[in-house]
Design an enzyme around this catalytic site. Structure first.
Site, PDB file in Angstrom:
ATOM      1  N   MET A 111       0.828  -1.059  -0.037  1.00  0.00           N
ATOM      2  CA  MET A 111       0.226  -0.068   0.242  1.00  0.00           C
ATOM      3  C   MET A 111       0.846   1.179  -0.080  1.00  0.00           C
ATOM      4  SD  MET A 111      -2.807   1.754  -0.040  1.00  0.00           S
ATOM      5  CE  MET A 111      -2.957   3.272   0.216  1.00  0.00           C
ATOM      6  N   GLU A 152       4.879   0.542  -6.319  1.00  0.00           N
ATOM      7  CA  GLU A 152       4.437   1.585  -5.143  1.00  0.00           C
ATOM      8  C   GLU A 152       5.427   2.751  -4.987  1.00  0.00           C
ATOM      9  OE1 GLU A 152       1.989   0.509  -3.557  1.00  0.00           O
ATOM     10  OE2 GLU A 152       1.937  -1.282  -4.480  1.00  0.00           O
ATOM     11  N   GLU A 194      -3.571   3.158 -10.617  1.00  0.00           N
ATOM     12  CA  GLU A 194      -3.254   1.790 -10.540  1.00  0.00           C
ATOM     13  C   GLU A 194      -2.546   1.237 -12.206  1.00  0.00           C
ATOM     14  OE1 GLU A 194      -2.489   0.785  -8.073  1.00  0.00           O
ATOM     15  OE2 GLU A 194      -3.592   1.578  -6.540  1.00  0.00           O
TER      16      GLU A 194
END
Length: 825
Positions: free
Chosen positions: A257, A291, A313
């Site tokens: 994340m 990330e 994304e």
């Protein structure tokens, strides 16, 4: 605007949050002062708050001091009523507490296998509201100043560096720097006992990696440094924070994340363990690059709403490959893109439950459904096609301007197209809308009119009679390997060449997001030149051909001809995909009748690789070991090549067998060893015992192994029983069934008998239609003993004729009546 969204005239600008953690009791208390800008006179407004967060007090502290009334409403919101209508800036103070659990939403706790406890956060997409009261939408950007107090034996990590660290009895209080403007789903804190390693990037940013065991993480720390420097240069904007933390989280169900400045990873993602799966390291490297790219594309510039999730994304999935290709060229990462991204998106986008890249999502509880292969993989594939279409330099210039214009802000997809259009085509938005707002992709048929003219026709992958059309940037090559471009936007169109060509091959290097279907005449000509084509082009042809075969069950001859034309083939992505064809054909119950022919066919494919590389060859390219494993596995398991099997056995016995080929050793023993040797090995090695049960075609051997482990109440015996349960759908089910029937004749334990009876029932109902004669013979051979000595089996046999389960499955077919008649007698 949907009533699930917050009104845009009331916005937070600043959160001051203080948290006091009680780790052993697994809860924390909090006090928050949030500064809010009200742009039109209002007396009531809403914030997000959701269980397990409990509000204990709310008061207004500016421009006056007063208590407030508040009440919950729908969509995880609470309404706050002001004492009077107010416009301008106000400050609200809220007290709250949160009881944490192990659910990965909001602020939660987790523990390692050593029972080391840590607390961390996961706020994307709508879980910040479970950790503190907030305006939990991407567009509601604000600054955050965090204070956290925790027990002395823990330390605290957040998005920013701490500026103060003060002892408070048995606890320590951390005060962190103010964050830049950001969405609240990017706020983060972790309380843990991890170890730390650090490095400084060329740009001066300190990068730290936190993990319980840092021994296997140094490679990832180095990669993080290189990635940060790559993105600083690529985006042309310096990383805006002073530090970047990589935090290992126990049992995280997500891979990672992108919390700004403090990225969380599943623990296995930032560890390179000895003898791990050959493809896991490059996969984890991709995750790290993905990330870190979010620090710009997603965090600095953020989508306005989850409809535009793919802006985060899809771009990060695309750019992770560009970054890793620059840093680790031996990975041949753009070839892996075809397997891991392009093909996955293609397979997802022909399913009935697919959706467009941009998808309206008014229900906050369904937002997670769009974190899928369409947003990630299709989004990345479309961006790669776009970059190839407008040119790498123009694409980069457009991305840099987009980030500069919209930094600290929120955007939509159209905003990206508008900026990129400045560096390419004025009509770019119109061209790209069909790719992001339509589900599916174009299937393009190619027919030859003559050597100078070819006809293209496009259909939707979801419905042949669909009126949908795409603007398809088609890059194609001709028989002299010259490259040509055409924008195909009509139902059909003709391509006219300047010089004759016996064939054209669309989708040069498989950069486009579409499939091509060639007439037999063109296809036959292309495969004559197959050795001249790039690995990307060979893969694209193979992928398109397999998809046509699986969806229509036709053109197997074309598929076989294509595969044969590529022999000898040594490229990993082709070898890997060919192994998928191997599985596809072996699982076809009709083709299994000619298994010896299939063995010969696959031997032709894989034997050249073995002849060339064998066991003592060392190659510099990263996928060599994985390709060799695929070849050896197919040669021993499917083709039963004894020469290869003995070669592997000898290597194992002299200690020279590499770790990745260990699974092949089991197949080799199964092929070459006697039953006595196999049984003894099964007794010594539970892994091999499981292998025998799943793969052997000797029911006596399987029975002996079952019998041995049944005699002991051990963890190994439980593993065997689990294997039996999980083997319901295995291809050698008839051999396992036969072994179970033989073993149940001598078993005494009621639980074990009932377990086997349940599985026997499953096999009968599911495999009768394929091999009813075999099942009848096995049951008849054992029926007297079964019925006389095993009441559980006797009752089962008597009840089969009235079984509801088989009624539902077989009532329309003759098979049902055959089973009824057999058991009635």
């Amino acid at each position: 605007m949907s009533d699930t969204r917050l009104p845009q005239h009331i916005k937070p600008t600043y959160y001051a949050i203080s948290l006091d953690y009680f780790m052993r009791e697994q809860y924390y208390t909090g006090t928050e002062t949030v500064t809010i800008l009200i742009e039109a006179p209002s007396k009531i407004f809403c914030m997000h708050s959701d269980s397990p967060l409990v509000i204990t007090d709310i008061a207004i502290v500016y421009p006056m001091k007063s208590g407030l009334s508040y009440f919950p409403t729908n969509n995880d919101k609470m309404c706050i009523e002001l004492p009077t209508e107010i416009e301008g800036e106000i400050k609200i103070k809220i007290d709250f507490e949160v009881k944490m659990d192990f659910v990965i939403k909001g602020s939660y706790v987790c523990s390692s296998t050593n029972r080391t406890l840590m607390a961390t956060t996961h706020f994307e997409p709508i879980y910040a509201r479970k950790a503190f009261p907030c305006f939990d939408e991407p567009i509601m950007k604000a600054r955050f100043q965090l204070n956290v107090t925790a027990d002395d034996d823990f330390f605290v990590i957040s998005n920013m560096n701490y500026t103060e660290k003060n002892a408070l009895g048995s606890k320590t209080a951390y005060k962190f720097e103010e964050t830049p403007l950001m969405s609240c789903y990017l706020l983060h804190w972790t309380i843990c006992k991890h170890n730390q390693i650090s490095i400084v990037a060329d740009c001066g940013v300190k990068i730290s990696l936190y993990a319980e065991n840092i021994d296997f993480s140094h490679d990832f720390l180095e990669l993080a440094k290189s990635s940060l420097d790559f993105y600083n240069n690529y985006f042309g904007i310096s990383y805006p924070l002073q530090k970047l933390d990589l935090i290992s989280v126990f049992k995280l169900k997500y891979r990672a994340m992108e919390n700004w400045g403090s990225i969380t990873f599943a623990d296995y993602c930032i560890e390179r363990l000895p003898n791990e799966d050959l493809q896991l390291f490059p996969r984890n490297c991709r995750t790290l690059c993905h990330e870190i790219s979010h620090m710009w594309f997603g965090n600095l510039v953020t989508m306005e709403w989850w409809t535009h999730l793919w802006l985060n994304e899809g771009f990060a999935r695309f750019i992770e490959y560009k970054c890793l290709n620059s840093l680790k060229p031996k990975f041949k990462i753009w070839l892996k893109f075809l397997i891991d991204v392009w093909n996955i998106a293609m397979l997802k986008d022909v399913q009935k439950n697919t959706h467009s890249i941009e998808v309206e999502c008014d229900d906050p509880n369904r937002i997670e459904e769009i974190f899928d292969a369409i947003s990630y993989a299709k989004g990345a594939s479309v961006l790669r096609m776009l970059e190839d279409f407008i040119g790498e330099e123009q694409f980069l210039n457009g991305i840099r301007k987009y980030l500069n214009v919209y930094k600290w802000k929120n955007t939509t997809t159209d905003m990206l197209w508008d900026v990129l259009a400045e560096f390419s085509f004025p009509e770019l938005g119109e061209i790209m809308q069909c790719w992001t707002r339509q589900a599916g992709f174009p299937l393009i048929t190619v027919k030859k009119i003559d050597d100078l003219e070819y006809k293209l026709t496009q259909y939707s992958s979801l419905a042949q009679n669909s009126p949908l059309l795409w603007h398809v940037p088609i890059k194609f090559i001709t028989d002299d390997l010259s490259v040509h471009y055409v924008l195909f936007k009509d139902k059909s169109a003709n391509i006219k060449l300047e010089k004759p060509s016996k064939w054209i091959k669309l989708n040069f290097k498989t950069m486009g997001f579409y499939r091509s279907i060639y007439s037999d005449e063109i296809f036959d000509e292309i495969i004559k030149s197959i050795k001249l084509l790039s690995a990307e082009d060979r893969y694209g042809l193979l992928s398109d051909c397999i998809q046509v075969y699986t969806s229509t069950k036709s053109r197997f001859a074309c598929l076989a001809d294509l595969i044969v034309s590529m022999i000898p083939e040594y490229e990993y992505i082709i070898i890997k995909y060919t192994s998928e064809v191997t599985k596809l054909l072996w699982e076809n119950k009709y083709l299994k009748q000619i298994s010896h022919k299939l063995s010969q066919f696959f031997t032709r494919i894989y034997r050249p690789f073995w002849d060339e590389y064998k066991l003592d060859r060392i190659e510099d390219y990263y996928d060599f070991g994985s390709a060799r494993l695929i070849c050896y596995t197919n040669l021993v398991e499917k083709c039963k090549d004894r020469e290869v099997a003995w070669n592997l056995i000898e290597a194992k016995e002299n200690g020279s067998l590499s770790a990745e080929l260990e699974p092949c050793y089991f197949y080799s023993k199964l092929l070459c060893a006697s039953n006595e040797e196999l049984y003894n090995l099964s007794v010594e090695n539970i892994i091999f015992a499981c292998f025998i049960i799943e793969n052997s075609e000797d029911s006596e051997l399987i029975k002996d192994v079952l019998h041995f482990y049944r005699l002991f109440d051990t963890p190994e015996a439980l593993i065997i029983k689990k294997i039996i349960y999980d083997s319901k759908e295995s291809l050698n089910s008839t051999f396992l069934l036969s072994a179970m029937i033989k073993e149940i004749q001598i078993a005494q334990e009621t639980i074990y008998i009932n377990t086997l009876a349940t599985l026997i029932e499953h096999f009968i109902t599911n495999y009768w239609r394929f091999d009813g004669t075999f099942i009848k013979q096995e049951l008849e051979d054992a029926s007297d003993d079964l019925c006389e000595t095993k009441p559980a089996i006797s009752n089962f046999l008597c009840s089969m004729a009235e079984s509801v389960e088989i009624t539902e499955e077989f009532s329309p077919s003759p098979t049902y009546n055959e089973i009824l008649l057999y058991f009635a007698n």
